[in-house]
Design an enzyme around this catalytic site. Sequence first.
Site, PDB file in Angstrom:
ATOM      1  N   ASP A  74     -29.751   3.224   0.010  1.00  0.00           N
ATOM      2  CA  ASP A  74     -30.291   3.818   1.229  1.00  0.00           C
ATOM      3  C   ASP A  74     -30.882   5.174   0.834  1.00  0.00           C
ATOM      4  O   ASP A  74     -30.158   6.161   0.712  1.00  0.00           O
ATOM      5  CB  ASP A  74     -29.176   3.983   2.267  1.00  0.00           C
ATOM      6  CG  ASP A  74     -29.678   4.569   3.573  1.00  0.00           C
ATOM      7  OD1 ASP A  74     -30.868   4.410   3.893  1.00  0.00           O
ATOM      8  OD2 ASP A  74     -28.864   5.201   4.281  1.00  0.00           O
ATOM      9  N   GLU A 125     -33.826   0.052   1.226  1.00  0.00           N
ATOM     10  CA  GLU A 125     -34.316   0.120   2.600  1.00  0.00           C
ATOM     11  C   GLU A 125     -35.750   0.647   2.628  1.00  0.00           C
ATOM     12  O   GLU A 125     -36.103   1.565   1.888  1.00  0.00           O
ATOM     13  CB  GLU A 125     -33.418   1.032   3.440  1.00  0.00           C
ATOM     14  CG  GLU A 125     -33.798   1.036   4.905  1.00  0.00           C
ATOM     15  CD  GLU A 125     -32.815   1.788   5.775  1.00  0.00           C
ATOM     16  OE1 GLU A 125     -33.113   1.951   6.956  1.00  0.00           O
ATOM     17  OE2 GLU A 125     -31.754   2.206   5.272  1.00  0.00           O
ATOM     18  N   ASP A 157     -24.579   7.078   4.850  1.00  0.00           N
ATOM     19  CA  ASP A 157     -25.532   6.573   3.859  1.00  0.00           C
ATOM     20  C   ASP A 157     -24.913   5.489   2.976  1.00  0.00           C
ATOM     21  O   ASP A 157     -25.547   4.474   2.694  1.00  0.00           O
ATOM     22  CB  ASP A 157     -26.068   7.729   3.010  1.00  0.00           C
ATOM     23  CG  ASP A 157     -26.742   8.782   3.877  1.00  0.00           C
ATOM     24  OD1 ASP A 157     -27.779   8.471   4.472  1.00  0.00           O
ATOM     25  OD2 ASP A 157     -26.200   9.898   3.978  1.00  0.00           O
TER      26      ASP A 157
END
Length: 167
Positions: A11, A71, A143
């Site tokens: 992420d 992501e 995160d």
Amino acid sequence: MVEKIRIIGIDPGLRRTGWGIIDFLGNHMHFVASGTLHSDAQLNLASRLHQLHKGLSEVVHQFMPHEAAVEHVFVNKDATATLKLGQARAIALLVPAQAGLPVFEYAPNTIKKSVIGVGHGAKEQIHMMVKRLLPRAEFDGHDAADALALVICHSAHRTNFAHRIKG
């Protein structure tokens, strides 16, 4: 014989980059590790990106995943912040690619839909579901939890893709 596959989810963010690693053996998921890399906001951009690159490279080297999921960039109204996020995301794509891993990308709504069943949901819902699916998972913040959700998303898409090829 079923082969174990280890997947890292990343992420990306310039301040914080979350990572999570899960092993899959057939239909079974096993939490391996997760964490958050931090860059020093007092440093210039190049140095901060270097910190992320070095930290993520160490994680990949230590845990030796087979695949990576990253992501997609979340675009916001602040162009400068979006550009910096894109640069951090480039590190998240580059490090596993340098290690020879196939890298897959997923939009935030796809991740949410895979983990909680709908494309729009609160982070708390995602974290609760990650904890339910991986009771032994430990994460140090949003995160890292999001990175684990990304791995769960990739595993679902990976399985569906494999069935489409075989079928």
